[in-house]
Write a protein that holds these residues in place. Structure first.
Motif, PDB file in Angstrom:
ATOM      1  N   HIS A  72      -5.358   2.487  11.742  1.00 16.61           N
ATOM      2  CA  HIS A  72      -4.033   2.012  11.334  1.00 16.61           C
ATOM      3  C   HIS A  72      -3.152   3.179  10.902  1.00 16.61           C
ATOM      4  O   HIS A  72      -2.004   3.320  11.346  1.00 16.61           O
ATOM      5  CB  HIS A  72      -4.203   1.007  10.200  1.00 16.61           C
ATOM      6  N   LEU A  73      -3.672   4.040  10.036  1.00 13.58           N
ATOM      7  CA  LEU A  73      -2.881   5.163   9.539  1.00 13.58           C
ATOM      8  C   LEU A  73      -2.528   6.134  10.661  1.00 13.58           C
ATOM      9  O   LEU A  73      -1.439   6.719  10.670  1.00 13.58           O
ATOM     10  CB  LEU A  73      -3.652   5.886   8.430  1.00 13.58           C
ATOM     11  N   SER A  74      -3.428   6.285  11.631  1.00 16.98           N
ATOM     12  CA  SER A  74      -3.151   7.170  12.764  1.00 16.98           C
ATOM     13  C   SER A  74      -1.976   6.646  13.574  1.00 16.98           C
ATOM     14  O   SER A  74      -1.117   7.422  14.031  1.00 16.98           O
ATOM     15  CB  SER A  74      -4.385   7.296  13.657  1.00 16.98           C
ATOM     16  N   GLN A  75      -1.925   5.323  13.752  1.00 21.49           N
ATOM     17  CA  GLN A  75      -0.799   4.740  14.484  1.00 21.49           C
ATOM     18  C   GLN A  75       0.511   4.987  13.754  1.00 21.49           C
ATOM     19  O   GLN A  75       1.537   5.270  14.375  1.00 21.49           O
ATOM     20  CB  GLN A  75      -1.021   3.237  14.668  1.00 21.49           C
ATOM     21  N   VAL A  76       0.470   4.867  12.429  1.00 22.30           N
ATOM     22  CA  VAL A  76       1.682   5.118  11.646  1.00 22.30           C
ATOM     23  C   VAL A  76       2.083   6.587  11.749  1.00 22.30           C
ATOM     24  O   VAL A  76       3.274   6.919  11.902  1.00 22.30           O
ATOM     25  CB  VAL A  76       1.457   4.712  10.175  1.00 22.30           C
ATOM     26  N   GLN A  77       1.101   7.497  11.683  1.00 16.98           N
ATOM     27  CA  GLN A  77       1.391   8.931  11.802  1.00 16.98           C
ATOM     28  C   GLN A  77       2.022   9.267  13.149  1.00 16.98           C
ATOM     29  O   GLN A  77       2.927  10.102  13.232  1.00 16.98           O
ATOM     30  CB  GLN A  77       0.111   9.742  11.608  1.00 16.98           C
ATOM     31  N   GLU A  78       1.533   8.621  14.204  1.00 20.74           N
ATOM     32  CA  GLU A  78       2.065   8.893  15.538  1.00 20.74           C
ATOM     33  C   GLU A  78       3.546   8.555  15.630  1.00 20.74           C
ATOM     34  O   GLU A  78       4.254   9.093  16.500  1.00 20.74           O
ATOM     35  CB  GLU A  78       1.284   8.090  16.588  1.00 20.74           C
ATOM     36  N   ARG A  79       4.014   7.659  14.769  1.00 24.03           N
ATOM     37  CA  ARG A  79       5.425   7.275  14.760  1.00 24.03           C
ATOM     38  C   ARG A  79       6.219   8.005  13.687  1.00 24.03           C
ATOM     39  O   ARG A  79       7.323   7.599  13.340  1.00 24.03           O
ATOM     40  CB  ARG A  79       5.551   5.764  14.566  1.00 24.03           C
ATOM     41  N   GLY A  80       5.657   9.076  13.162  1.00 23.85           N
ATOM     42  CA  GLY A  80       6.405   9.927  12.235  1.00 23.85           C
ATOM     43  C   GLY A  80       6.187   9.653  10.771  1.00 23.85           C
ATOM     44  O   GLY A  80       6.802  10.294   9.916  1.00 23.85           O
ATOM     45  N   GLY A  81       5.315   8.694  10.423  1.00 27.53           N
ATOM     46  CA  GLY A  81       5.051   8.404   9.023  1.00 27.53           C
ATOM     47  C   GLY A  81       4.120   9.433   8.395  1.00 27.53           C
ATOM     48  O   GLY A  81       3.108   9.818   8.990  1.00 27.53           O
ATOM     49  N   THR A  82       4.455   9.906   7.218  1.00 26.97           N
ATOM     50  CA  THR A  82       3.611  10.883   6.513  1.00 26.97           C
ATOM     51  C   THR A  82       3.200  10.399   5.127  1.00 26.97           C
ATOM     52  O   THR A  82       2.296  10.961   4.524  1.00 26.97           O
ATOM     53  CB  THR A  82       4.352  12.229   6.359  1.00 26.97           C
ATOM     54  N   ARG A  83       3.851   9.381   4.624  1.00 31.64           N
ATOM     55  CA  ARG A  83       3.498   8.825   3.330  1.00 31.64           C
ATOM     56  C   ARG A  83       3.842   7.336   3.330  1.00 31.64           C
ATOM     57  O   ARG A  83       4.596   6.870   4.177  1.00 31.64           O
ATOM     58  CB  ARG A  83       4.208   9.540   2.183  1.00 31.64           C
ATOM     59  N   ALA A  84       3.269   6.601   2.376  1.00 32.16           N
ATOM     60  CA  ALA A  84       3.508   5.154   2.379  1.00 32.16           C
ATOM     61  C   ALA A  84       3.302   4.571   0.988  1.00 32.16           C
ATOM     62  O   ALA A  84       2.585   5.136   0.152  1.00 32.16           O
ATOM     63  CB  ALA A  84       2.585   4.452   3.372  1.00 32.16           C
ATOM     64  N   HIS A  85       3.923   3.447   0.755  1.00 31.44           N
ATOM     65  CA  HIS A  85       3.648   2.584  -0.388  1.00 31.44           C
ATOM     66  C   HIS A  85       2.782   1.446   0.136  1.00 31.44           C
ATOM     67  O   HIS A  85       3.037   0.897   1.215  1.00 31.44           O
ATOM     68  CB  HIS A  85       4.940   2.052  -0.995  1.00 31.44           C
ATOM     69  N   ALA A  86       1.755   1.087  -0.619  1.00 28.93           N
ATOM     70  CA  ALA A  86       0.760   0.136  -0.125  1.00 28.93           C
ATOM     71  C   ALA A  86       0.631  -1.064  -1.054  1.00 28.93           C
ATOM     72  O   ALA A  86       0.754  -0.947  -2.283  1.00 28.93           O
ATOM     73  CB  ALA A  86      -0.602   0.830   0.016  1.00 28.93           C
ATOM     74  N   LEU A  87       0.379  -2.224  -0.454  1.00 29.41           N
ATOM     75  CA  LEU A  87       0.164  -3.461  -1.189  1.00 29.41           C
ATOM     76  C   LEU A  87      -0.892  -4.274  -0.452  1.00 29.41           C
ATOM     77  O   LEU A  87      -0.742  -4.555   0.737  1.00 29.41           O
ATOM     78  CB  LEU A  87       1.466  -4.261  -1.302  1.00 29.41           C
TER      79      LEU A  87
END
Length: 385
Positions: A72-87
């Protein structure tokens, strides 16, 4: 792991990402549904717009939870995400938890999330803390400095989770005038209509326009829903006939594929090739879903309601007609899978594929749909474009 990613909204208001009640409310608004039993990530990165994703909670709690998180995190990284808030949400966050489940389970999942993010193969993914919501309360899990070889986590005291109606996100949505996603409601009028249908086999070469029949069926569903418990007069019979005609037509593969093509063309310029529809959606970003065919849109909701009618008809109509109803249900499920996939809602599409496999174990289409949603194969357009 499959995810749901909502379309971008250039008018989206500022979100208080530090408040779990606001993050949960915004997810409900963006996804056009009430998030349940899921991990929510609101990610961002330099030069990239914020991205909201959800993923099913069950895989995160299993033996392959770390692998699922990394995927999941790899998919987000591939789209430019480097940090996140999680719930992490148990149930819908408000309902009472079962006796055999406590939010301690989600706390452990939060710890797994924080460790997985810190040890990403492509470099650490910045999630400094994660919130857990369940049973109407929330707690924050923060990774502390390791004590030798042991990891340390700080867990905040529980605090109330504010109701959706009390959030700024909900108030802002009311101000825009857009409808707010509500819990599914019982629609007995659909069951009444299903039992009164008369389905007839449609020839594969039939010269009919499923788009026109779909428009008439949408209007009929609206009238049936407004009738409540009124007597079944001539207009009721007419509306049932319109719904029956649409179901009979979509039971034919060629015609339900034509309806999908018309859903794709709705709000777009030009005509899409029927023989290469999927290939075109994968390679041409100019084809983007109109709000009507997004979750919560009028066309999408109508397909959902027609699917309910087809399911009930498959149980209540005379045996010769049940096969047609079952084929219509399969076709409508496939349509919703494709629209959910096109909307980057892979978790939603995946759950529909699971239903298809359970009810139609011999389906030759289910493996293809599963590959599209589980890999996933991305549509060419992206919500930020």
């Amino acid at each position: 792991m499959t995810t749901n990613t909502p379309p971008a909204d250039p008018d989206r208001r500022h979100l208080d990402v530090e408040d779990p009640s606001e993050l949960l409310a915004e997810t409900r608004i963006c996804l056009r549904r009430i998030p349940t039993d899921c991990l929510i990530l609101l990610s961002s990165g330099p030069g990239h717009p914020p991205m909201l994703t959800t993923s099913d909670l069950e895989p995160l709690l299993g033996t392959t939870g770390c692998d699922s998180l990394v995927h999941h995190l790899s998919q987000v990284q591939e789209r430019g995400g480097t940090r996140a808030h999680a719930l992490i949400v148990l149930g819908d966050g408000y309902q009472a938890l079962p006796d055999d489940l406590s939010d301690d389970v989600a706390v452990l999942a939060s710890a797994r999330l924080l460790l997985s993010a810190a040890e990403m193969p492509g470099g650490p993914f910045d999630i400094d803390s994660a919130w857990v919501a369940g049973g109407g309360r929330c707690r924050q899990v923060i990774r502390g400095a390791p004590d030798g070889v042991e990891e340390r986590f700080w867990i905040s005291p529980p605090e109330p989770l504010r109701q959706f109606s009390e959030t700024c996100a909900a108030a802002g949505e009311v101000f825009t005038g857009r409808p707010i996603p509500q819990p599914p409601r019982a629609e007995p009028e659909l069951a009444r209509a299903a039992s009164r249908l008369r389905l007839e086999r449609t020839e594969i070469s039939a010269a009919c326009d499923p788009g026109e029949l779909f428009a008439a069926a949408r209007d009929a569903l609206g009238r049936l829903g407004a009738r409540g418990g009124e007597d079944e007069d001539e207009s009721f019979v007419t509306d049932c006939e319109l719904v029956a005609e649409l179901l009979s037509v979509v039971a034919v593969d060629r015609l339900h594929w034509e309806l999908l093509a018309q859903c794709v063309e709705h709000g777009n310029a030009g005509r899409i090739g029927r023989d290469e529809l999927l290939q075109i959606l994968v390679r041409e970003a100019r084809w983007q879903p109109d709000p009507d065919v997004c979750a919560g849109g009028s066309w999408y909701v109508a397909l959902q309601r027609l699917r309910v009618v087809a399911e009930r008809a498959g149980e209540e109509l005379p045996v010769p007609q049940r096969g047609i109803a079952r084929e219509a249900w399969r076709a409508l499920t496939t349509l919703l899978v494709m629209l959910a996939w096109w909307n980057h809602r892979f978790a939603t599409a995946g759950s529909l594929v699971d239903e298809l496999r359970e009810r139609e174990p011999g389906s030759t289409l289910a493996p293809l749909l599963a590959r599209m949603t589980d890999t996933p194969i991305f549509p060419a357009w992206w919500p930020s474009t």
